[in-house]
Write a protein that holds these residues in place. Structure first.
Motif, PDB file in Angstrom:
ATOM      1  N   UNK A   1      82.497 -41.577  58.906  1.00  0.00           N
ATOM      2  CA  UNK A   1      83.481 -42.243  58.069  1.00  0.00           C
ATOM      3  C   UNK A   1      83.698 -41.419  56.810  1.00  0.00           C
ATOM      4  N   UNK A   2      84.953 -41.203  56.486  1.00  0.00           N
ATOM      5  CA  UNK A   2      85.301 -40.504  55.253  1.00  0.00           C
ATOM      6  C   UNK A   2      86.080 -41.459  54.371  1.00  0.00           C
ATOM      7  N   UNK A   3      85.642 -41.562  53.119  1.00  0.00           N
ATOM      8  CA  UNK A   3      86.315 -42.404  52.143  1.00  0.00           C
ATOM      9  C   UNK A   3      86.843 -41.507  51.033  1.00  0.00           C
ATOM     10  N   UNK A   4      88.096 -41.703  50.694  1.00  0.00           N
ATOM     11  CA  UNK A   4      88.691 -40.947  49.607  1.00  0.00           C
ATOM     12  C   UNK A   4      89.289 -41.927  48.617  1.00  0.00           C
ATOM     13  N   UNK A   5      88.817 -41.864  47.382  1.00  0.00           N
ATOM     14  CA  UNK A   5      89.375 -42.717  46.342  1.00  0.00           C
ATOM     15  C   UNK A   5      90.796 -42.261  46.044  1.00  0.00           C
ATOM     16  N   UNK A   6      91.690 -43.210  45.902  1.00  0.00           N
ATOM     17  CA  UNK A   6      93.085 -42.928  45.559  1.00  0.00           C
ATOM     18  C   UNK A   6      93.349 -43.604  44.220  1.00  0.00           C
ATOM     19  N   UNK A   7      93.455 -42.786  43.184  1.00  0.00           N
ATOM     20  CA  UNK A   7      93.618 -43.300  41.828  1.00  0.00           C
ATOM     21  C   UNK A   7      94.690 -42.508  41.082  1.00  0.00           C
TER      22      UNK A   7
ATOM     23  N   UNK B   1      75.801 -53.305  58.632  1.00  0.00           N
ATOM     24  CA  UNK B   1      76.433 -52.633  57.500  1.00  0.00           C
ATOM     25  C   UNK B   1      75.755 -53.062  56.203  1.00  0.00           C
ATOM     26  N   UNK B   2      76.148 -52.406  55.101  1.00  0.00           N
ATOM     27  CA  UNK B   2      75.675 -52.743  53.761  1.00  0.00           C
ATOM     28  C   UNK B   2      76.866 -52.754  52.814  1.00  0.00           C
ATOM     29  N   UNK B   3      76.610 -53.033  51.553  1.00  0.00           N
ATOM     30  CA  UNK B   3      77.685 -52.961  50.561  1.00  0.00           C
ATOM     31  C   UNK B   3      78.339 -51.584  50.543  1.00  0.00           C
ATOM     32  N   UNK B   4      77.603 -50.555  50.939  1.00  0.00           N
ATOM     33  CA  UNK B   4      78.153 -49.194  50.963  1.00  0.00           C
ATOM     34  C   UNK B   4      79.329 -49.071  51.935  1.00  0.00           C
TER      35      UNK B   4
ATOM     36  N   UNK C   1      77.334 -53.358  43.370  1.00  0.00           N
ATOM     37  CA  UNK C   1      78.287 -52.404  43.945  1.00  0.00           C
ATOM     38  C   UNK C   1      77.955 -50.993  43.474  1.00  0.00           C
ATOM     39  N   UNK C   2      77.636 -50.849  42.191  1.00  0.00           N
ATOM     40  CA  UNK C   2      77.268 -49.548  41.640  1.00  0.00           C
ATOM     41  C   UNK C   2      76.024 -48.982  42.306  1.00  0.00           C
ATOM     42  N   UNK C   3      75.022 -49.832  42.532  1.00  0.00           N
ATOM     43  CA  UNK C   3      73.794 -49.382  43.196  1.00  0.00           C
ATOM     44  C   UNK C   3      74.070 -48.917  44.625  1.00  0.00           C
ATOM     45  N   UNK C   4      75.100 -49.508  45.250  1.00  0.00           N
ATOM     46  CA  UNK C   4      75.482 -49.109  46.608  1.00  0.00           C
ATOM     47  C   UNK C   4      76.391 -47.882  46.596  1.00  0.00           C
TER      48      UNK C   4
ATOM     49  N   UNK D   1      79.592 -47.743  45.583  1.00  0.00           N
ATOM     50  CA  UNK D   1      80.959 -48.030  46.005  1.00  0.00           C
ATOM     51  C   UNK D   1      81.776 -48.630  44.875  1.00  0.00           C
ATOM     52  N   UNK D   2      83.062 -48.411  44.948  1.00  0.00           N
ATOM     53  CA  UNK D   2      84.035 -49.016  44.037  1.00  0.00           C
ATOM     54  C   UNK D   2      85.217 -49.440  44.896  1.00  0.00           C
ATOM     55  N   UNK D   3      85.043 -50.496  45.707  1.00  0.00           N
ATOM     56  CA  UNK D   3      86.085 -50.860  46.661  1.00  0.00           C
ATOM     57  C   UNK D   3      87.384 -51.265  45.978  1.00  0.00           C
TER      58      UNK D   3
END
Length: 133
Positions: free
Chosen positions: A3-9, A72-75, A101-104, A106-108
């Protein structure tokens, strides 16, 4: 394929608040749509009437339990909708959720909505999410 996650900001102010404007996800094979999780005990009884911090913590625990049951996890969380009956009070206690969320790591992508009431009387917070693996 991983899985690849890319933040879009296109703007970055949201990053300081702990969420991305968007999350581009590719390479996943499973998607979990999580119903709203509130401060309910395992036997379906509402808990922590009037205590936003405790309700937020238990709602997050319940969200994590659904994730765990799917392996799964919060990650894995890519989307989080937050419903509350008191936005101002929630902001006073939002660190409970933000820290987890920070510990995992992630910033969903997130939305927070103030609502008149939730389905179960006395509940002040509900977390609904989407996770991928």
């Amino acid at each position: 394929m991983a899985v690849q996650r890319t933040a879009v900001n296109p703007v970055t102010w949201s990053v300081d608040l702990g969420f991305n404007q968007g999350e581009l996800v590719s390479g996943h094979t499973r998607t979990l749509y999580i119903s709203g999780q509130t401060a309910m005990s395992a036997d379906g009884k509402p808990r922590h009437d009037g205590d936003m911090a405790a309700q937020l913590a238990l709602s997050t625990d319940n969200l994590e339990a659904v994730l765990a049951d799917a392996g799964m996890t919060l990650a894995n969380l890519v989307r989080l909708n937050v419903y509350t009956t008191d936005v101002d009070l929630l902001f006073q206690h939002y660190g409970v959720l933000a820290a987890r969320l920070g510990a995992a790591g992630v910033a969903p992508a997130s939305t927070m909505l103030g609502v008149t009431r939730l389905a179960v009387p006395g509940q002040m917070i509900e977390l609904e999410g989407t996770a991928v693996a």
